[in-house]
Each structure stands twice: as structure tokens, then as C-alpha cells.
Design a protein around this motif. Structure first.
Motif, PDB file in Angstrom:
ATOM      1  N   GLU A 137      -8.257  -2.338 -23.193  1.00 34.99           N
ATOM      2  CA  GLU A 137      -8.398  -3.514 -22.323  1.00 34.99           C
ATOM      3  C   GLU A 137      -8.604  -3.084 -20.867  1.00 34.99           C
ATOM      4  OE1 GLU A 137      -5.023  -6.062 -22.662  1.00 34.99           O
ATOM      5  OE2 GLU A 137      -5.289  -6.417 -24.820  1.00 34.99           O
ATOM      6  N   ALA A 138      -7.767  -2.160 -20.400  1.00 37.41           N
ATOM      7  CA  ALA A 138      -7.849  -1.719 -19.008  1.00 37.41           C
ATOM      8  C   ALA A 138      -9.153  -0.970 -18.738  1.00 37.41           C
ATOM      9  CB  ALA A 138      -6.652  -0.829 -18.679  1.00 37.41           C
ATOM     10  N   PHE A 139      -9.594  -0.186 -19.694  1.00 38.98           N
ATOM     11  CA  PHE A 139     -10.861   0.554 -19.591  1.00 38.98           C
ATOM     12  C   PHE A 139     -12.020  -0.406 -19.364  1.00 38.98           C
ATOM     13  CE2 PHE A 139     -14.063   3.209 -22.211  1.00 38.98           C
ATOM     14  CZ  PHE A 139     -14.380   4.035 -21.138  1.00 38.98           C
ATOM     15  N   GLU A 140     -12.080  -1.457 -20.154  1.00 38.72           N
ATOM     16  CA  GLU A 140     -13.168  -2.436 -20.033  1.00 38.72           C
ATOM     17  C   GLU A 140     -13.052  -3.250 -18.749  1.00 38.72           C
ATOM     18  OE1 GLU A 140     -14.232  -3.239 -24.735  1.00 38.72           O
ATOM     19  OE2 GLU A 140     -12.738  -4.524 -23.764  1.00 38.72           O
ATOM     20  N   GLU A 141     -11.839  -3.568 -18.352  1.00 38.48           N
ATOM     21  CA  GLU A 141     -11.647  -4.359 -17.127  1.00 38.48           C
ATOM     22  C   GLU A 141     -12.029  -3.579 -15.875  1.00 38.48           C
ATOM     23  OE1 GLU A 141      -7.866  -6.895 -18.959  1.00 38.48           O
ATOM     24  OE2 GLU A 141      -7.553  -5.562 -17.246  1.00 38.48           O
ATOM     25  N   LEU A 142     -11.612  -2.331 -15.790  1.00 41.59           N
ATOM     26  CA  LEU A 142     -11.879  -1.534 -14.586  1.00 41.59           C
ATOM     27  C   LEU A 142     -13.356  -1.207 -14.428  1.00 41.59           C
ATOM     28  CD1 LEU A 142      -9.859  -0.407 -12.391  1.00 41.59           C
ATOM     29  CD2 LEU A 142      -8.750  -1.285 -14.439  1.00 41.59           C
ATOM     30  N   TYR A 143     -14.072  -1.096 -15.543  1.00 39.93           N
ATOM     31  CA  TYR A 143     -15.501  -0.779 -15.475  1.00 39.93           C
ATOM     32  C   TYR A 143     -16.386  -2.020 -15.658  1.00 39.93           C
ATOM     33  CZ  TYR A 143     -14.500   4.213 -15.405  1.00 39.93           C
ATOM     34  OH  TYR A 143     -14.071   5.478 -15.036  1.00 39.93           O
ATOM     35  N   VAL A 144     -15.738  -3.161 -15.922  1.00 41.05           N
ATOM     36  CA  VAL A 144     -16.434  -4.445 -16.085  1.00 41.05           C
ATOM     37  C   VAL A 144     -17.568  -4.329 -17.111  1.00 41.05           C
ATOM     38  CG1 VAL A 144     -17.243  -6.479 -14.817  1.00 41.05           C
ATOM     39  CG2 VAL A 144     -16.009  -4.701 -13.604  1.00 41.05           C
ATOM     40  N   LEU A 145     -17.255  -3.704 -18.218  1.00 46.85           N
ATOM     41  CA  LEU A 145     -18.200  -3.523 -19.317  1.00 46.85           C
ATOM     42  C   LEU A 145     -17.450  -3.589 -20.642  1.00 46.85           C
ATOM     43  CD1 LEU A 145     -20.245  -0.435 -18.009  1.00 46.85           C
ATOM     44  CD2 LEU A 145     -21.180  -2.729 -18.357  1.00 46.85           C
ATOM     45  N   LYS A 146     -18.159  -3.931 -21.696  1.00 49.71           N
ATOM     46  CA  LYS A 146     -17.586  -3.907 -23.036  1.00 49.71           C
ATOM     47  C   LYS A 146     -17.824  -2.528 -23.638  1.00 49.71           C
ATOM     48  CE  LYS A 146     -15.534  -6.452 -26.215  1.00 49.71           C
ATOM     49  NZ  LYS A 146     -14.222  -7.070 -25.977  1.00 49.71           N
ATOM     50  N   ALA A 147     -16.801  -1.943 -24.230  1.00 46.92           N
ATOM     51  CA  ALA A 147     -16.938  -0.606 -24.799  1.00 46.92           C
ATOM     52  C   ALA A 147     -17.476  -0.652 -26.224  1.00 46.92           C
ATOM     53  CB  ALA A 147     -15.585   0.110 -24.788  1.00 46.92           C
ATOM     54  N   GLY A 148     -18.434   0.208 -26.506  1.00 47.78           N
ATOM     55  CA  GLY A 148     -18.893   0.386 -27.871  1.00 47.78           C
ATOM     56  C   GLY A 148     -17.970   1.358 -28.585  1.00 47.78           C
ATOM     57  N   HIS A 149     -17.692   1.116 -29.850  1.00 51.95           N
ATOM     58  CA  HIS A 149     -16.797   1.990 -30.616  1.00 51.95           C
ATOM     59  C   HIS A 149     -17.604   3.048 -31.359  1.00 51.95           C
ATOM     60  CE1 HIS A 149     -12.916  -0.398 -30.362  1.00 51.95           C
ATOM     61  NE2 HIS A 149     -13.790  -1.110 -29.674  1.00 51.95           N
ATOM     62  N   SER A 150     -17.073   4.250 -31.372  1.00 50.13           N
ATOM     63  CA  SER A 150     -17.748   5.356 -32.038  1.00 50.13           C
ATOM     64  C   SER A 150     -16.723   6.168 -32.825  1.00 50.13           C
ATOM     65  CB  SER A 150     -18.458   6.241 -31.000  1.00 50.13           C
ATOM     66  OG  SER A 150     -19.258   7.221 -31.628  1.00 50.13           O
ATOM     67  N   ASP A 151     -17.171   7.265 -33.434  1.00 48.07           N
ATOM     68  CA  ASP A 151     -16.251   8.160 -34.147  1.00 48.07           C
ATOM     69  C   ASP A 151     -16.814   9.572 -34.085  1.00 48.07           C
ATOM     70  OD1 ASP A 151     -18.078   8.617 -36.425  1.00 48.07           O
ATOM     71  OD2 ASP A 151     -17.579   6.562 -36.993  1.00 48.07           O
ATOM     72  N   THR A 152     -16.035  10.523 -34.582  1.00 42.75           N
ATOM     73  CA  THR A 152     -16.429  11.924 -34.463  1.00 42.75           C
ATOM     74  C   THR A 152     -17.616  12.286 -35.358  1.00 42.75           C
ATOM     75  OG1 THR A 152     -14.760  12.539 -36.111  1.00 42.75           O
ATOM     76  CG2 THR A 152     -14.110  12.640 -33.795  1.00 42.75           C
ATOM     77  N   GLY A 153     -18.029  11.380 -36.203  1.00 40.18           N
ATOM     78  CA  GLY A 153     -19.189  11.622 -37.055  1.00 40.18           C
ATOM     79  C   GLY A 153     -20.478  11.772 -36.269  1.00 40.18           C
ATOM     80  N   VAL A 154     -20.513  11.320 -35.019  1.00 43.02           N
ATOM     81  CA  VAL A 154     -21.718  11.434 -34.200  1.00 43.02           C
ATOM     82  C   VAL A 154     -21.919  12.866 -33.695  1.00 43.02           C
ATOM     83  CG1 VAL A 154     -21.534   9.033 -33.467  1.00 43.02           C
ATOM     84  CG2 VAL A 154     -20.553  10.825 -32.019  1.00 43.02           C
ATOM     85  N   LEU A 155     -20.889  13.701 -33.814  1.00 41.81           N
ATOM     86  CA  LEU A 155     -20.957  15.063 -33.305  1.00 41.81           C
ATOM     87  C   LEU A 155     -21.589  16.007 -34.326  1.00 41.81           C
ATOM     88  CD1 LEU A 155     -17.379  15.262 -31.741  1.00 41.81           C
ATOM     89  CD2 LEU A 155     -19.535  14.716 -30.574  1.00 41.81           C
ATOM     90  N   ASP A 156     -22.107  17.111 -33.849  1.00 38.37           N
ATOM     91  CA  ASP A 156     -22.658  18.151 -34.715  1.00 38.37           C
ATOM     92  C   ASP A 156     -21.502  18.789 -35.475  1.00 38.37           C
ATOM     93  OD1 ASP A 156     -23.473  20.752 -35.646  1.00 38.37           O
ATOM     94  OD2 ASP A 156     -25.216  20.636 -34.324  1.00 38.37           O
TER      95      ASP A 156
END
Length: 244
Positions: free
Chosen positions: A203-222
Motif C-alpha cells: 500500500e505504501a509503495f503504491e501511495e508514495l509513487y502514485v502508481l499501481k504495482a504490477g505483480h511478478s515472480d522469480t520465474g521472469v529471471l534467467d
């Protein structure tokens, strides 16, 4: 300027895996993006890149009792982590990296829980005179990260048993032990859980940056590179650092 927020949590509690993910995410972070990564380690002492592990930790006792030793890429002091602790890492490119704003995310999150906290120096967050969060920083080329601990219900007996603090430092600080200057957030918020703290951080992350966060996981990594990094962080040569 930050144009994209990404949020992800680790699915493992191995310090070597989590440090490897952190290293990979540092270079995976894109221009204009800020990543918040949350992770936990099981019964682990983590030392800073340049620390002498033998001076910071009761190595034989930790290993005898089934604990893990790890060394991170950033500087700073030794910390004890168990599943009562939540680690966070912010990633951004140099032109978007904002240490103060990132710290405010943590302060706003705990404020939402009713904890009145503030910075103490560059590396610590305190509430009512007690440290509950230590921070460290890493820069490699254009890639930066800011990470730290958040003590929710850490086993303070184990913390004080495994970590070593020199008598000179104790005298300088005017305290009796490591335990004398740290506290869990659950002492201030008795029903606090790791899950609730994660919610408030997002919640605080999105409020301070005034953006909605996309969710990801470690599967995106090599995954091949991730396995190599995990092996490197688990190597005795890295943990014990031959230069010492």
C-alpha cells in the motif's frame, strides 16, 4: 522518473537462493522502473561484504544448531534473520534511485500499523528508542538497490546468542548487549503478522509513487544464471572470504 512499479515475493527461505534472486533483479530492473522485493531467510546470520565473519558471529554455535551463514554483496553490519523477520529490497536505475523516498515507504507502512518510527543515522529505523530495521546499499554500474530487515517477531535470544559485538563498541554505545538496543514490531503491535506487514508495504509503495504495482515472480529471471548465483553465494570461499 519512475513510470512502472513491480512487486514480488520470494517463495523460498534459503538465504543463498534469495541473495541470488536479489542479484539477478538488480540487473533485471528496467529504466523508469522501481521494484520492491520481499523475502525471508530461515535461521540465518548474514554479514556485510567486507566483514570478518569470525568477529561478527559465533560460527560454530550457529552451525551446530542448524543455522546458515551467508554474506551479501552490500556493506553494513551482521544481522540475524529468521521467519519472524521480513527482508525488503528496492531496485532502481541511478537516475530514478531515491533512497529517501524508499525509506519513506517503510516508515509509512509501519505508520499504518500505529508505529511512530524515524531514521537514526543513515542505516537504522527506530521506534520509541529501539531499532527494528537496519539498511544497507549497493551500486554496480547503473544498477542500485537498497535493502534491509524488518523485525516482526524475531527470536531475540538466538539473535543475541549468535551475533558478537566487541566490548569497545558496547562501551561506545553505552549499552549492555545487542538485545538491549533492538525490538520487534510485535512489541508495539501485538497481533502483527508478516502477511499484514507485506500488505502495508505494498500500500505504501503504491501511495508514495502514485502508481499501481504490477505483480511478478522469480520465474521472469534467467533460471540458469539464478542457479549459478545461488551456488556462488553458498560457496565457502565467498562466505568466509579468503582475504580474511
Amino acid at each position: 522518473m519512475i513510470q512502472k512499479l513491480t512487486y514480488l515475493e520470494s517463495e523460498q527461505t534459503s538465504p543463498y537462493y534469495n541473495l541470488a534472486v536479489e542479484k539477478q533483479l538488480c540487473f533485471h530492473c528496467k529504466e523508469g522502473e522501481c521494484i520492491l522485493y520481499l523475502w525471508q531467510n530461515q535461521n540465518t546470520v548474514v554479514v556485510g561484504r567486507n566483514q570478518n565473519i569470525w568477529k561478527e558471529c559465533r560460527v560454530e554455535l550457529l552451525e551446530k544448531e542448524g543455522g546458515f551463514l551467508a554474506r551479501r554483496s552490500s556493506g553494513g553490519g551482521a544481522v540475524y534473520q529468521d521467519l519472524g523477520n521480513l527482508n525488503f529490497t528496492f531496485f532502481a536505475r541511478k537516475n530514478c534511485y531515491d533512497e529517501e523516498r524508499q525509506t519513506q515507504v517503510i516508515l509509512r507502512a509501519v505508520s499504518k500499523l500505529g508505529v511512530c518510527a524515524n531514521k537514526s543515522g543513515r542505516n537504522d529505523l527506530i521506534a520509541w528508542g529501539k531499532k527494528f530495521s537496519g539498511h544497507a546499499y549497493f551500486v554496480c554500474g547503473d544498477c542500485c538497490y537498497h535493502h534491509g530487515t524488518l523485525m516482526v517477531s524475531v527470536d531475540l535470544d538466538r539473535l543475541s546468542k549468535y551475533l558478537t559485538v566487541s566490548k569497545e563498541k558496547l562501551q561506545l554505545k553505552g549499552i549492555d548487549s545487542v538485545r538491549a538496543r533492538v525490538e520487534n514490531l510485535s512489541e508495539f503491535v501485538p497481533d502483527l503478522t508478516i502477511s499484514t506487514l507485506k500488505e502495508k508495504l505494498l500500500e505504501a509503495f503504491e501511495e508514495l509513487y502514485v502508481l499501481k504495482a504490477g505483480h511478478s515472480d522469480t520465474g521472469v529471471l534467467d533460471q540458469e544464471e539464478l542457479a549459478k548465483e545461488k551456488e556462488r553465494f553458498a560457496a565457502k570461499s565467498w562466505i568466509f572470504n579468503a582475504s580474511f
